[in-house]
Design an enzyme around this catalytic site. Structure first.
Site, mmCIF file in Angstrom:
data_model
loop_
_atom_site.group_PDB
_atom_site.id
_atom_site.type_symbol
_atom_site.label_atom_id
_atom_site.label_comp_id
_atom_site.label_asym_id
_atom_site.label_seq_id
_atom_site.Cartn_x
_atom_site.Cartn_y
_atom_site.Cartn_z
ATOM 1 N N THR A 49 1.083 6.128 1.546
ATOM 2 C CA THR A 49 0.129 6.449 2.604
ATOM 3 C C THR A 49 0.776 7.334 3.657
ATOM 4 O O THR A 49 0.225 8.361 4.054
ATOM 5 C CB THR A 49 -0.367 5.148 3.272
ATOM 6 O OG1 THR A 49 -0.873 4.273 2.275
ATOM 7 C CG2 THR A 49 -1.448 5.437 4.290
ATOM 8 N N TYR A 112 -11.580 1.990 -3.519
ATOM 9 C CA TYR A 112 -12.947 2.511 -3.555
ATOM 10 C C TYR A 112 -13.818 1.862 -4.620
ATOM 11 O O TYR A 112 -14.934 1.449 -4.340
ATOM 12 C CB TYR A 112 -12.972 4.042 -3.727
ATOM 13 C CG TYR A 112 -14.378 4.608 -3.689
ATOM 14 C CD1 TYR A 112 -15.049 4.732 -2.471
ATOM 15 C CD2 TYR A 112 -15.048 4.972 -4.849
ATOM 16 C CE1 TYR A 112 -16.358 5.206 -2.428
ATOM 17 C CE2 TYR A 112 -16.358 5.444 -4.809
ATOM 18 C CZ TYR A 112 -17.002 5.557 -3.598
ATOM 19 O OH TYR A 112 -18.297 6.017 -3.555
ATOM 20 N N TYR A 138 1.025 -3.474 -4.204
ATOM 21 C CA TYR A 138 0.798 -3.104 -2.808
ATOM 22 C C TYR A 138 -0.628 -3.510 -2.428
ATOM 23 O O TYR A 138 -1.596 -2.907 -2.892
ATOM 24 C CB TYR A 138 1.025 -1.593 -2.672
ATOM 25 C CG TYR A 138 0.826 -0.996 -1.306
ATOM 26 C CD1 TYR A 138 0.685 -1.759 -0.151
ATOM 27 C CD2 TYR A 138 0.801 0.395 -1.163
ATOM 28 C CE1 TYR A 138 0.516 -1.179 1.085
ATOM 29 C CE2 TYR A 138 0.637 0.995 0.069
ATOM 30 C CZ TYR A 138 0.489 0.206 1.185
ATOM 31 O OH TYR A 138 0.310 0.795 2.419
ATOM 32 N N ARG A 143 -7.328 -0.479 3.705
ATOM 33 C CA ARG A 143 -7.500 0.881 3.175
ATOM 34 C C ARG A 143 -8.206 0.890 1.822
ATOM 35 O O ARG A 143 -8.925 1.844 1.503
ATOM 36 C CB ARG A 143 -6.152 1.593 3.057
ATOM 37 C CG ARG A 143 -5.582 2.070 4.399
ATOM 38 C CD ARG A 143 -4.362 2.953 4.181
ATOM 39 N NE ARG A 143 -3.740 3.356 5.425
ATOM 40 C CZ ARG A 143 -3.915 4.534 6.018
ATOM 41 N NH1 ARG A 143 -4.725 5.427 5.498
ATOM 42 N NH2 ARG A 143 -3.281 4.824 7.145
ATOM 43 N N ILE A 206 8.642 -2.510 4.113
ATOM 44 C CA ILE A 206 8.456 -1.084 3.797
ATOM 45 C C ILE A 206 7.886 -0.490 5.071
ATOM 46 O O ILE A 206 6.719 -0.694 5.413
ATOM 47 C CB ILE A 206 7.544 -0.873 2.588
ATOM 48 C CG1 ILE A 206 8.183 -1.513 1.348
ATOM 49 C CG2 ILE A 206 7.321 0.628 2.349
ATOM 50 C CD1 ILE A 206 7.359 -1.371 0.072
#
Length: 295
Positions: A49, A112, A138, A143, A206
């Site tokens: 990202t 999505y 992840y 998101r 991270i």
């Protein structure tokens, strides 16, 4: 049972992708990689990202991964983002990263299209079984639009090549449930939650902030790992203020790239639909960096 993925404990940095005149700026990229190696960072995570992977072409994506691996030259681990909302596409990107010599694969949850929990399981299972790289699941529902439930992560943890989870749900309860039901290495996906997650068994982060202050993030992680709560809390509060006042200004990586530009480490350039930080934001950011002692 020993924790899987433990060799990735510590600080991994979600690298920005530097641009110049619309193209990837590999000269600046090299200096950013060397900066992380000198700091003692455990692992580099390009094309995630923070690395603006949605606006990179597949050809650029693969070239960036190859460049980072070649520049790292075994001096630091490399775990690129290779996820997709298409299993076939994620598999192709993962195989390309494996061929390039990456050490692991960071696999964002399919976004999505909102798979069922069984869909998530079958997606990650295919990636784990059809490639040889250790896989980091992840989970970032803010998101992707859907959470990978702890029960699904527990099932995935039974697969040999799934060794880590990047936990970015913002939920300490979910992190605790994952840690209680698996032997995966859990890495925080939010800088502000690194200490709380490590307090319940997480093993690192991270990090976005690690792009500019890797040694401070390492100090936090190392203090937490050795059980020095006082030192860890001091570092947490110091970093929390920076992250709140910097990363809260706009969508990541907009304020980070602005900060790196102010520090002379990046052009600050992004690709649409990402737009630069506005003047009011830049004024606040400059004050934040100054207060932290970076300017």
């Amino acid at each position: 049972m020993a924790t899987k993925g433990k060799d990735f404990a510590g600080l991994s940095v979600a690298l920005v992708t530097p641009f110049k005149d619309g193209e990837v700026d590999y000269e600046t990229f090299r200096s950013q990689i060397e900066f992380q190696i000198e700091a003692g960072t455990t692992c580099l995570c390009p094309v995630g990202t923070t690395g603006e992977s949605p606006t990179l072409t597949h050809e650029e994506h693969e070239r960036v991964v190859d460049f980072v691996v070649q520049t790292a030259a075994g001096r630091i681990k490399v775990m690129p983002g290779v996820g997709s909302n298409s299993t076939a596409e994620a598999l192709r990107l993962t195989k390309s990263a494996e061929k390039a010599g990456a050490d692991a694969a960071l696999q964002v949850a399919p976004y999505y299209n909102k798979p069922t929990q069984e869909g998530f399981y079958q997606h990650f299972k295919a990636l784990a079984e059809e490639t040889g790289l250790p896989q980091c699941v992840y989970n970032i529902p803010g998101r992707t639009g859907k959470n990978i439930e702890p029960e699904t992560i527990a099932r995935l943890g039974e697969l040999e090549n799934i060794t880590m989870v990047k936990e970015a749900t913002g939920s300490l309860d979910q992190a605790s449930q994952v840690l209680a039901s698996t032997n995966l290495t859990l890495l925080s996906g939010d800088d502000s939650l690194t200490l709380p997650f490590m307090a319940v068994g997480g093993e690192g982060v991270i990090s976005v902030a690690g792009n500019i202050v890797p040694k401070d993030v390492i100090a936090l992680v190392e203090a937490a790992a050795r059980g020095d709560l006082h030192a860890a809390c001091q570092q947490h509060h110091k970093l929390f203020t920076l992250c709140r006042d910097m990363l809260g200004l706009a969508t990541n990586p907009i304020p980070l790239k602005a900060a790196m530009q102010m520090l002379g480490r990046d052009s600050g350039e992004m690709r649409l639909p990402m737009t630069p930080l506005d003047d009011a934001g830049r004024t606040k950011l400059k004050a934040t960096l100054t207060a932290y002692g970076l300017l």
